[in-house]
Design a protein around this motif. Structure first.
Motif, PDB file in Angstrom:
ATOM      1  N   SER A   1       0.855  -1.301   0.095  1.00 43.55           N
ATOM      2  CA  SER A   1       0.122  -0.069   0.211  1.00 43.55           C
ATOM      3  C   SER A   1       0.917   1.434  -0.088  1.00 43.55           C
ATOM      4  O   SER A   1       0.589   2.187  -0.775  1.00 43.55           O
TER       5      SER A   1
ATOM      6  N   SER B   1      -2.782  -2.266  -6.333  1.00 43.46           N
ATOM      7  CA  SER B   1      -2.232  -3.150  -5.259  1.00 43.46           C
ATOM      8  C   SER B   1      -2.817  -4.400  -5.105  1.00 43.46           C
ATOM      9  O   SER B   1      -1.769  -5.366  -4.762  1.00 43.46           O
TER      10      SER B   1
ATOM     11  N   LEU C   1      -5.597  -5.211   2.269  1.00 41.68           N
ATOM     12  CA  LEU C   1      -5.362  -4.025   1.532  1.00 41.68           C
ATOM     13  C   LEU C   1      -6.678  -3.312   1.469  1.00 41.68           C
ATOM     14  O   LEU C   1      -6.953  -2.056   1.258  1.00 41.68           O
TER      15      LEU C   1
ATOM     16  N   ALA D   1      -7.803   0.640   2.462  1.00 44.33           N
ATOM     17  CA  ALA D   1      -7.935   1.460   1.475  1.00 44.33           C
ATOM     18  C   ALA D   1      -9.292   2.122   2.013  1.00 44.33           C
ATOM     19  O   ALA D   1      -9.650   3.601   1.737  1.00 44.33           O
TER      20      ALA D   1
END
Length: 432
Positions: A233, A268, A317, A321
């Motif tokens: 990330s 990602s 992830l 996010a």
């Protein structure tokens, strides 16, 4: 330059309050999850599955057929002494062997084929020679977890000892007044006739960590996914020019490449899938090639390891996010804080309080551990946890994708960009 000394920020109450709340909550939650789940496994134990086998062929006593094994197993099955902590499963020897070999039983108690004949012979041999003492066999299963196996062993040992004493009362009653003529040692033998032996019901190889290598291997996979998500990330943000990258005393910065939140997560996730191939391979090399861990079905283990890292990483992830900076705290709680105590490796699920059992139904570490345990200990049988592991990983990936791309797509549609679009300053009015 403001001219304000940097250490003056320590006087700011919001700095202390915000960090105090975050660190305090983390300390409290980790204590509750780790200590609370393991503080009293015996008291919280409910329906721990243990096998109960009567292989006794019986014997003719006084002109009628007697089967003491049937009496013992029936008595144990109906007994309320365990308070529902043990779920006695009556089955044959083949069924016990199969379920021990699938991790479905934590142990078993077996009454052998000659139990009745050996027991009834004590009345006739106790005074004249050395009797063939009847035995009750307790089977353990460390592959299902060392603590669970220990709890099952304690319960089956107690049941076997109580059964021996009950049979002893019957033998003593049958001997009647003749008991007084027996030697003291023979009278003691009649009162408690059965010997209890302990055997490993599903032996493991020596480099299996007493049944814990599956848990630690699975934990490595989850940690690899979680930590690599944090690295990926940050590196993707740097590659897109959204953040600086400090390398010792140097600060590197790339030109900004505008990307939506959805695009950033897609980039990602793609990187995570590719790097999972490398990480899964190196985990196997380290565990098996360097450290010598016993393992079989290596191609399947490699594929499962890669998928476990990828799914854990994409899940992490997604949380990073969606939640931004606090996302790492959420990731730590989900993948470590709530996961380790509910994995069913150190403490069996049946010995956890209700809340933790609920968490174990969907916590990723438990699902991944079940699959690894099946591959390492149970010949990769689907019923031993491998099927559940694959299904739950697939479900987790779908949930992560729907949640992540759904929420981030909403952010993008609302114009909640990471860097607002620059607007030209309004022209100053010209006085007339």
């Amino acid at each position: 330059m403001s001219g304000v000394h940097p250490f003056r920020v320590l006087r700011a109450k919001p700095l202390w309050i915000a960090n105090g709340v975050i660190t305090g909550v983390l300390a409290l939650l980790f204590t509750v999850f780790y200590v609370g789940a393991n503080i009293d496994p015996v008291d919280h134990m409910d329906k721990l599955p243990v096998g109960l086998v009567n292989a006794d062929e019986g014997a003719a006593v006084g002109g009628k057929q007697v089967n003491l094994g049937a009496q013992i197993t029936e008595s144990i099955e109906k007994s309320t002494a365990s308070g529902g902590k043990i779920d006695w499963k009556v089955m044959d020897e083949k069924g016990v062997k199969e379920e021990l070999g699938e991790g479905k039983l934590f142990g078993a108690l077996v009454v052998p084929a000659d139990f009745t004949s050996s027991t009834t012979a004590l009345n006739g041999t106790a005074a004249t020679g050395t009797p063939a003492r009847p035995t009750l066999t307790v089977l353990t299963n460390q592959s299902a977890g060392s603590m669970g196996s220990s709890l099952a062993r304690a319960a089956t040992m107690e049941a076997a000892e109580n059964a021996s004493l009950q049979v002893g009362k019957e033998l003593t009653a049958q001997s009647g007044t003749g008991q007084a003529k027996l030697p003291a040692a023979a009278r003691v033998l009649l009162a408690d006739p059965a010997a209890v032996t302990v055997e490993d019901g599903h032996p493991l190889d020596s480099h299996s960590g007493l049944g814990l290598t599956a848990f630690y291997y699975a934990l490595v996979l989850v940690v690899c996914g979680m930590l690599s998500a944090n690295v990926i990330s940050g590196q993707v943000d740097h590659a897109l020019g959204y953040t600086h990258n400090d390398m010792g005393p140097l600060r590197l910065h790339r030109p900004l490449i505008r990307a939506t939140r959805v695009q950033t997560l897609a980039i990602s996730s793609t990187l995570m899938v590719g790097l999972s191939l490398l990480m899964g391979t190196l985990v196997m090399v380290g565990a098996i090639g360097i450290m010598g861990m016993d393992a079989a079905h290596l191609p399947l283990l490699w594929l499962y390891s890669v998928c476990a890292i990828a799914v854990s990483g994409i899940g992490a992830l997604t949380l990073l996010a969606v939640f931004g900076t606090p996302g790492m705290l959420v990731v730590t709680l989900v993948f470590i804080g709530m996961a380790v105590p509910t994995a069913g490796a150190t403490t069996p699920i049946e010995a956890l309080p209700g809340f933790y059992r609920f968490l174990s139904e969907f916590e990723p570490l438990r699902q991944i551990t079940g699959g690894i345990r099946s591959i390492l200990y149970y010949d990769a049988q689907g019923d031993a946890g491998l099927t559940r592991g694959w299904v739950m990983m697939a479900a987790g990936l779908v949930v992560a994708a729907l949640f992540g791309f759904g929420v981030l797509g909403w952010y993008d549609r609302k114009g909640l960009h990471r860097i607002p679009v620059e607007t030209k300053p309004a022209k100053a009015a010209v006085p007339t």
